[in-house]
Design a protein around this motif. Structure first.
Motif, PDB file in Angstrom:
ATOM      1  N   THR A  11       1.239  -1.372  -0.406  1.00 58.26           N
ATOM      2  CA  THR A  11      -0.027  -0.067   0.274  1.00 58.26           C
ATOM      3  C   THR A  11       0.804   1.662   0.030  1.00 58.26           C
ATOM      4  N   LEU A  12       0.143   2.376  -0.655  1.00 56.16           N
ATOM      5  CA  LEU A  12       1.103   3.159  -0.559  1.00 56.16           C
ATOM      6  C   LEU A  12       0.721   4.518   0.166  1.00 56.16           C
ATOM      7  N   TYR A  13       1.390   4.329   1.231  1.00 57.77           N
ATOM      8  CA  TYR A  13       0.537   5.569   2.378  1.00 57.77           C
ATOM      9  C   TYR A  13       0.969   6.656   2.329  1.00 57.77           C
ATOM     10  N   GLN A  14      -0.255   8.034   1.346  1.00 61.79           N
ATOM     11  CA  GLN A  14      -0.148   9.094   1.154  1.00 61.79           C
ATOM     12  C   GLN A  14      -0.840  10.476   2.462  1.00 61.79           C
ATOM     13  N   VAL A  15      -0.255  11.272   2.867  1.00 60.39           N
ATOM     14  CA  VAL A  15      -0.191  12.623   3.662  1.00 60.39           C
ATOM     15  C   VAL A  15      -0.921  13.461   2.531  1.00 60.39           C
ATOM     16  N   PRO A  58       3.529  17.282   6.580  1.00 61.63           N
ATOM     17  CA  PRO A  58       1.890  18.014   6.240  1.00 61.63           C
ATOM     18  C   PRO A  58       2.548  16.758   4.784  1.00 61.63           C
ATOM     19  N   PHE A  59       2.971  16.580   4.397  1.00 68.41           N
ATOM     20  CA  PHE A  59       3.154  15.222   3.028  1.00 68.41           C
ATOM     21  C   PHE A  59       4.135  14.929   3.239  1.00 68.41           C
ATOM     22  N   ILE A  60       3.670  13.339   2.959  1.00 64.20           N
ATOM     23  CA  ILE A  60       4.775  12.700   2.675  1.00 64.20           C
ATOM     24  C   ILE A  60       4.340  11.221   1.646  1.00 64.20           C
ATOM     25  N   SER A  61       5.004  10.498   1.319  1.00 64.73           N
ATOM     26  CA  SER A  61       4.474   8.868   0.611  1.00 64.73           C
ATOM     27  C   SER A  61       5.493   7.726   1.709  1.00 64.73           C
ATOM     28  N   ALA A  62       4.695   6.715   1.635  1.00 67.31           N
ATOM     29  CA  ALA A  62       5.078   6.093   2.298  1.00 67.31           C
ATOM     30  C   ALA A  62       5.185   4.560   2.212  1.00 67.31           C
ATOM     31  N   THR A  63       5.759   3.430   2.468  1.00 62.13           N
ATOM     32  CA  THR A  63       4.863   2.148   1.413  1.00 62.13           C
ATOM     33  C   THR A  63       6.196   1.420   3.039  1.00 62.13           C
TER      34      THR A  63
END
Length: 277
Positions: A46-50, A114-119
């Motif tokens: 899963t690509l988790y994004q804020v 405020p902004f991040i992409s994580a997996t």
């Protein structure tokens, strides 16, 4: 009621009670033979994004999610921290921010983003990289090895790089300027014959406004002391590890500036200047 009848009634009641208890205990374990097994979502794919990249371009810099929460959704990440304070990178579960002084600081879990992409990075295949003269060559070789232009991919490169050029943004205070204007204040760093790790994501064109179409990569040295957002690089033989990431999970701000900015504008030109300058 006669004593014998009373005794018979009690015995019957006990038998019924035992049957009910046995049913309650055993029922959860009994399923029809043809019932399909339940499959939980695979969080590792899963690509988790804020928030969104367009929100960041529109000065939505206030952190809304603590780093400790982001770490629960990925051991690999890129983004920024509250107030646009530096370039965030997550490698092997450790999260760092490279601030405008060029130093990589380990992130406390209470700091917000405020902004991040994580997996969670589990490579599915590799793409060979040969004689990359600049970052355009890196992008061409990466994209030529992707099986589809309609998927999200997490990417990682480890090794010795002939040259890496990075940048970091300084922390902003209100009233926040647009991200394209903050670029003029960025600090630029150059690394020669350095060993380290590049991580990031490749996103399809159809997510323009949501994330950065194409590649978006950050760098950190092997000793985890320096790095930043990658502007250019050169290297000889190497390989890009690629993790196909088909599932999406996005967290949007529930208050503040996000509620009022116009996220329907075409900000592709502003994004180009921010990402490649």
């Amino acid at each position: 009621m006669k004593p014998r009848d009373t005794q018979t009634f009690l015995i019957a009641a006990i038998i019924v009670l035992i049957g009910i208890i046995a049913y309650l205990i055993l029922f959860p374990c009994i399923t029809p033979a043809d019932a399909p097994p339940e499959k939980a979502p695979d969080a590792r794919d899963t690509l988790y994004q804020v928030s969104t990249i367009n929100a960041l371009l529109q000065s939505v810099y206030d952190g809304i999610v603590p780093i400790s929460e982001a770490q629960m959704h990925g051991d690999t990440a890129i983004g920024t921290t509250d107030g646009l304070d530096g370039e965030l990178i997550g490698v092997d579960g450790g999260y760092y921010v490279i601030r405008s002084d060029g130093v990589a600081y380990p992130l406390d879990g209470t700091i917000t983003t405020p902004f991040i992409s994580a997996t969670f990075f589990d490579p599915d295949f590799t793409i060979p990289v040969n004689d990359t003269a600049d970052i355009s060559g890196f992008g061409e070789q990466l994209e030529s090895g992707l099986p589809s232009a309609n998927m999200f991919y997490a990417i990682r490169m480890d090794g010795t790089f002939d040259y890496v050029k990075t940048r970091s943004m300084p922390k902003q205070t209100r009233p926040y300027p647009k991200l394209a204007d903050v670029v003029a204040e960025q600090s630029v760093f150059e690394f020669h014959n350095t060993t380290g790790t590049i991580v990031g994501f490749w996103s399809p064109d159809f997510v323009s406004g949501f994330n950065v179409p194409g590649y978006h990569i950050h760098f950190i040295t092997d000793d985890r002391t320096a790095g930043g957002h990658v502007l250019d690089l050169r290297m000889n033989d190497g390989e890009i590890k690629v993790d196909i990431t088909p599932d999406l999970y996005i967290v949007l701000p529930t208050e503040g500036d996000f509620y009022h900015v116009n996220l329907t504008e075409d900000l592709s030109s502003a994004l180009e200047s921010v990402e490649k300058s």
